[in-house]
Design an enzyme around this catalytic site. Structure first.
Site, mmCIF file in Angstrom:
data_model
loop_
_atom_site.group_PDB
_atom_site.id
_atom_site.type_symbol
_atom_site.label_atom_id
_atom_site.label_comp_id
_atom_site.label_asym_id
_atom_site.label_seq_id
_atom_site.Cartn_x
_atom_site.Cartn_y
_atom_site.Cartn_z
ATOM 1 N N HIS A 239 45.693 49.399 57.245
ATOM 2 C CA HIS A 239 45.068 48.187 57.786
ATOM 3 C C HIS A 239 45.911 47.506 58.875
ATOM 4 O O HIS A 239 45.416 47.196 59.949
ATOM 5 C CB HIS A 239 44.825 47.155 56.677
ATOM 6 C CG HIS A 239 43.987 47.661 55.542
ATOM 7 N ND1 HIS A 239 42.959 48.548 55.705
ATOM 8 C CD2 HIS A 239 44.012 47.386 54.215
ATOM 9 C CE1 HIS A 239 42.395 48.793 54.537
ATOM 10 N NE2 HIS A 239 43.017 48.104 53.608
ATOM 11 N N LYS A 338 51.023 40.545 47.985
ATOM 12 C CA LYS A 338 50.204 40.069 46.872
ATOM 13 C C LYS A 338 50.840 38.778 46.358
ATOM 14 O O LYS A 338 52.048 38.577 46.497
ATOM 15 C CB LYS A 338 50.204 41.093 45.734
ATOM 16 C CG LYS A 338 49.714 42.470 46.134
ATOM 17 C CD LYS A 338 48.224 42.608 45.940
ATOM 18 C CE LYS A 338 47.750 44.007 46.234
ATOM 19 N NZ LYS A 338 46.377 44.057 46.714
HETATM 20 C C1 BG6 Z 1 42.576 47.461 50.088
HETATM 21 C C2 BG6 Z 1 43.852 47.500 49.317
HETATM 22 O O1 BG6 Z 1 42.517 48.494 51.015
HETATM 23 O O2 BG6 Z 1 42.466 46.218 50.770
HETATM 24 C C3 BG6 Z 1 43.926 46.355 48.344
HETATM 25 O O3 BG6 Z 1 43.939 48.728 48.613
HETATM 26 C C4 BG6 Z 1 43.682 45.044 49.031
HETATM 27 O O4 BG6 Z 1 45.187 46.318 47.670
HETATM 28 C C5 BG6 Z 1 42.430 45.098 49.900
HETATM 29 O O5 BG6 Z 1 43.538 44.053 48.045
HETATM 30 C C6 BG6 Z 1 42.304 43.856 50.755
HETATM 31 O O6 BG6 Z 1 41.066 43.859 51.420
HETATM 32 P P1 BG6 Z 1 40.378 42.508 51.891
HETATM 33 O O7 BG6 Z 1 39.191 42.938 52.664
HETATM 34 O O8 BG6 Z 1 40.030 41.765 50.635
HETATM 35 O O9 BG6 Z 1 41.389 41.781 52.709
#
Ligand code: BG6
Length: 489
Positions: A239, A338
């Site tokens: 990401h 987190k």
């Molecule tokens: C996921 C991760 O790809 O993205 C998770 O594996 C994380 O750990 C999540 O919580 C976060 O996504 P978003 O869209 O809620 O920011």
């Protein structure tokens, strides 16, 4: 303002891991939204596959529960949606059940076939091999791979090789749901649809960039997975690096899939290496301890995990350089974690200060212009400008945002990233998906950081749940005279 949703051709969407967290929490609810909006035709089918032994009614009950309040709010549509559902209990590593499953899929030869692998990456190879053996990999078949693809470059290449023996690259959709977020796409439009930004978009005018993806959640139901991966593999390798690519890539010649992906790949290849020689200076990793999160006392990571020894990081901050002509000398600060104080994802582009202030000391200093792109919550764009404090009296400078909240401006709730991405797979548009070489380039850059951490033998730095991570993350950016953008600035 109304948006138009065009229906897609009838499809069979097979969700491997159909009873799992992602399917229940995300995929099924977003499919229902698209169904309510009229984008999914009744000839389509959604087929759950998992080891859990359930009959079709049992699966429909599970789906109805997953839809929560939406099921009651759209009761009639809910029944029609549930009628699209089928379920096949299957242990993908065993022979039993595959024949029946294959016959079922073959009943609708004209439907576009999408195999969504929402399972542990450890099963990707087995599932694809089986799909190949069952000859389900032909025609319009597509396979969607959830991230992370492997735990390192070697693992990712093994998966890519094995999947590539069954499906052509053009059939493989490696999902990174951040690319489906509205603001991320808006970044493309903002950069390339306005003549204003591009001339300023380089080391000549940009001072630094921050990318923050903060979450309040802890481990939840994903302890086994998370402890094997940690924040760098779970969030940064995919990401955050994808966001960095979208900010820094050169203008592609068009938005055709490969034009965009070629430019992102160049960025990944231009990242300055971080390894044992500089990891201590350029990276911070942390692990949360007990604390107060959203007003509640929460346990620390090790207590949640029930394993006092894990050195998996739940927080990472990095200082990165993109070693090319456009970006030389501009630091990019990335952080994710987190159990941070709020759920927020944003990109902050800080411009260089004015060269010379013409204002008297008492007026205040013109502050740096900042462009803040909020991915969530309150998706929108803010451009911080210096203006004159209105009213009589002396000339005083004020820093205020030109503030555009998408919900306020357009009156529509932003769609979930998965809504767009799943339908893009059905439409056969891979622009927002990662190509094999991108994923591997990202691992090639990430692996030496993981190696450096492992060889340093240092434990991750503790931080209290509900704080912004270890103090070393603050020092990482403050050493350079900057501060993390916090609050709703
Ligand atoms: C996921 C991760 O790809 O993205 C998770 O594996 C994380 O750990 C999540 O919580 C976060 O996504 P978003 O869209 O809620 O920011």
């Amino acid at each position: 303002m109304t948006s138009v949703s065009l229906p897609v051709d009838p499809f069979d969407l097979v969700i491997f891991g159909g009873t799992g967290d992602l399917a229940v929490r995300k995929l099924l609810p977003v499919l229902f939204k698209r169904f309510v909006d009229g984008q999914i035709r009744p000839a389509s089918r959604i087929i759950g596959v998992a080891r859990v032994v359930l009959d079709e009614d049992g699966y429909r009950r599970l789906v109805r529960d997953a839809l929560g309040e939406m099921a009651a709010a759209f009761a009639q549509q809910c029944e029609a949606f549930l009628a699209l559902m089928a379920y096949h209990p299957l242990d993908v590593r065993k022979d039993d059940g595959w024949d029946r499953f294959t016959s079922f899929v073959n009943e609708r030869p004209n439907n576009i076939r999408v195999f969504y692998l929402s399972t542990s990456p450890g099963l990707f190879i087995d599932i694809c091999q089986r799909l190949g053996e069952c000859r389900l990999n032909h025609g319009t078949a597509r396979v969607v791979l959830e991230k992370p693809l492997g735990r390192d470059l070697t693992g990712a290449s093994e998966i890519n090789d094995a999947v590539g023996r069954v499906f052509a690259e053009s059939q493989i959709y490696r999902i990174d749901h951040y690319l489906g977020k509205e603001t991320v796409q808006n970044l493309l439009v903002l950069r390339f649809g306005n003549a204003l930004f591009e001339p300023l978009w380089s080391t000549a005018h940009i001072d630094h960039v921050q990318i923050t993806v903060a979450e309040t959640l802890g481990l939840g139901r994903r302890a086994d997975y998370y402890d094997r991966y940690g924040a760098l593999r779970d969030m940064v390798q995919n990401h955050l690096l994808q966001l960095l690519c979208m900010v820094t890539m050169e203008p592609p010649s068009s938005l055709l899939p490969d034009a965009v992906r070629d430019e992102k790949l160049k960025v990944l290849r231009a990242l300055s290496p971080i390894d044992a020689s500089n990891a201590a200076r350029l990276t911070v990793r942390g692990q949360y301890r007990a604390g107060i999160s959203e007003g509640q006392s929460v346990p620390g990571y090790l207590d949640e995990l029930k394993d006092g020894r894990s050195s998996t990081e739940t927080f990472v901050a990095l200082k990165i350089e993109v070693g090319n002509w456009r970006w030389a000398g501009v630091p990019f600060y990335l952080r994710t974690g987190k159990r941070l104080p709020e759920k927020v994802s944003e990109i902050v582009v800080a411009f260089k200060p004015v060269r010379h202030s013409v204002f008297a000391r008492g007026s205040g200093m013109p502050l740096q212009n900042k462009l803040v792109l909020r991915l969530q919550p309150d998706e929108g764009v803010k451009l911080w400008l210096t203006i004159k404090d209105p009213g009589p009296g002396g000339l005083r400078l004020r820093h205020v945002p030109l503030d555009m909240s998408f919900v306020e401006a357009f009156g529509v709730q932003q769609p979930d990233a998965y809504e767009r991405l799943i339908l893009d797979v059905v439409r056969g548009n891979p622009t927002l998906f990662m190509r094999r070489d991108e994923v591997e380039a990202a691992w090639r850059w990430t692996d030496p950081i993981l190696d450096a951490w492992e060889s340093s033998n240092e434990a991750p730095r503790p931080y209290a749940a509900g704080s912004w991570g270890p103090s070393a993350a603050v020092a990482l950016i403050e050493r350079d005279g900057h501060t993390w953008n916090e609050g709703n600035d």
